[in-house]
Design a protein around this motif. Structure first.
Motif, mmCIF file in Angstrom:
data_model
loop_
_atom_site.group_PDB
_atom_site.id
_atom_site.type_symbol
_atom_site.label_atom_id
_atom_site.label_comp_id
_atom_site.label_asym_id
_atom_site.label_seq_id
_atom_site.Cartn_x
_atom_site.Cartn_y
_atom_site.Cartn_z
ATOM 1 N N ASN A 92 -37.692 57.866 -71.334
ATOM 2 C CA ASN A 92 -37.744 56.404 -71.390
ATOM 3 C C ASN A 92 -37.106 55.726 -70.186
ATOM 4 O O ASN A 92 -37.159 54.493 -70.068
ATOM 5 N N ASP A 93 -36.533 56.520 -69.277
ATOM 6 C CA ASP A 93 -36.096 55.979 -67.991
ATOM 7 C C ASP A 93 -37.182 56.129 -66.936
ATOM 8 O O ASP A 93 -36.980 55.780 -65.770
ATOM 9 N N GLY A 94 -38.335 56.667 -67.326
ATOM 10 C CA GLY A 94 -39.430 56.837 -66.386
ATOM 11 C C GLY A 94 -39.379 58.142 -65.618
ATOM 12 O O GLY A 94 -40.167 58.336 -64.693
ATOM 13 N N GLU B 91 -30.644 63.684 -55.679
ATOM 14 C CA GLU B 91 -31.613 64.582 -55.033
ATOM 15 C C GLU B 91 -33.058 64.119 -55.211
ATOM 16 O O GLU B 91 -33.992 64.821 -54.807
ATOM 17 N N LEU B 92 -33.269 62.942 -55.819
ATOM 18 C CA LEU B 92 -34.639 62.510 -56.106
ATOM 19 C C LEU B 92 -35.502 62.446 -54.859
ATOM 20 O O LEU B 92 -36.630 62.956 -54.841
ATOM 21 N N HIS C 146 -45.947 51.035 -70.322
ATOM 22 C CA HIS C 146 -46.258 49.647 -69.976
ATOM 23 C C HIS C 146 -45.358 49.165 -68.841
ATOM 24 O O HIS C 146 -45.822 48.575 -67.859
ATOM 25 N N ASN C 147 -44.059 49.435 -68.948
ATOM 26 C CA ASN C 147 -43.118 49.012 -67.908
ATOM 27 C C ASN C 147 -43.413 49.696 -66.578
ATOM 28 O O ASN C 147 -43.291 49.083 -65.508
ATOM 29 N N ALA C 148 -43.799 50.962 -66.645
ATOM 30 C CA ALA C 148 -44.106 51.694 -65.415
ATOM 31 C C ALA C 148 -45.309 51.088 -64.699
ATOM 32 O O ALA C 148 -45.383 51.098 -63.464
ATOM 33 N N MET D 255 -38.868 54.399 -61.270
ATOM 34 C CA MET D 255 -39.540 55.141 -62.331
ATOM 35 C C MET D 255 -40.456 56.178 -61.682
ATOM 36 O O MET D 255 -41.587 55.873 -61.293
ATOM 37 N N PRO D 256 -39.984 57.400 -61.529
ATOM 38 C CA PRO D 256 -40.765 58.419 -60.819
ATOM 39 C C PRO D 256 -42.136 58.721 -61.426
ATOM 40 O O PRO D 256 -43.023 59.199 -60.720
ATOM 41 N N ILE D 257 -42.335 58.425 -62.720
ATOM 42 C CA ILE D 257 -43.659 58.649 -63.327
ATOM 43 C C ILE D 257 -44.733 57.874 -62.574
ATOM 44 O O ILE D 257 -45.924 58.237 -62.609
#
Length: 238
Positions: free
Chosen positions: A147-149, A160-161, A211-213, A222-224
């Protein structure tokens, strides 16, 4: 969440499949995976899939484990794993071993990310060598989403993202601040080197996150969103 809201936001290359129950989703997705892997073996002599862990896909693993397939020609790896021994409850590799690599599927080759005796960071190169045994293109990647994406272990909170998003290596060590345990994740490049990507979601909260993404395009938040920019099929059930 108004269903039509998401429908209007989805890009043409993203398909959302809704199911009334998790059981219907499991049956349909298991059949699709089975057909895809069988076709890959028939056409190329081998098949390769990267799966995600957690509770949501356990019924899928169990269904696949009982499905007759040319499993001896199938390689399985994980989109990510917590850096834990496989006998720990939070180990994705342990879930694969207990719920998927049974019955018909015990003949499959499993390429685990976890390695004892090293930290995730120390094991990056060794893990990359293991993953080199996979074909250049995975036949399928099945992702989940927090839910954090985050997806796989591409966490927005992790220092490290950026490395995991940009590296040419197939994997990256990641330590999120919002979730326990160090992780090993397939890199963005390796996840995208796939013929098909599926996002497996359960619950109304995941529709809200989706929806937010779709409202913005900042991958760092949001990496998704990286995967929503690519062809993707979303399987969702309540």
């Amino acid at each position: 969440m108004n269903k039509s809201d998401i429908a209007t936001l989805l890009p043409e290359h993203v398909k959302l499949l809704r199911f009334d129950t998790p059981e219907q989703l499991t049956q349909t997705l298991a059949e699709h995976i089975s057909q895809s892997l069988t076709q890959a073996v028939e056409e190329r002599g081998e098949a390769a899939i990267a799966l995600s862990g957690g509770r949501t896909p356990l019924p899928l693993f169990q269904r696949l484990s009982e499905t007759p397939l040319p499993w001896s020609s199938v390689s399985i790896t994980l989109a990510d794993d917590r850096w834990l021994p496989t006998d720990q409850a939070d180990s994705n590799a342990g879930l694969i071993e207990r719920h998927l690599l049974q019955h018909e599927a015990q003949q499959a080759r499993f390429i685990s990310l976890w390695q004892p005796g090293k930290t995730a960071l120390e094991a990056e190169s060794d893990c990359a060598e293991r993953l080199a045994a996979l074909p250049a293109l995975l036949d399928m990647v099945v992702l989940g989403m927090g839910n954090d994406g985050h997806t796989a272990s591409l966490f927005p909170c992790a220092s490290e993202l950026q490395h995991a998003l940009e590296t040419e290596m197939p994997c990256a060590a990641v330590t999120p601040t919002s979730a326990p345990h160090a992780r090993m994740t397939l890199s963005a490049r390796r996840l995208l080197a796939s013929r098909e990507r599926i996002l497996h979601l359960k619950g109304a909260d995941k529709l809200e996150t989706l929806h937010n993404a779709l409202l913005d395009d900042d991958i760092r938040i949001m990496p998704i969103r990286l995967f929503l920019r690519q062809p993707l099929t979303i399987y969702w059930s309540p």
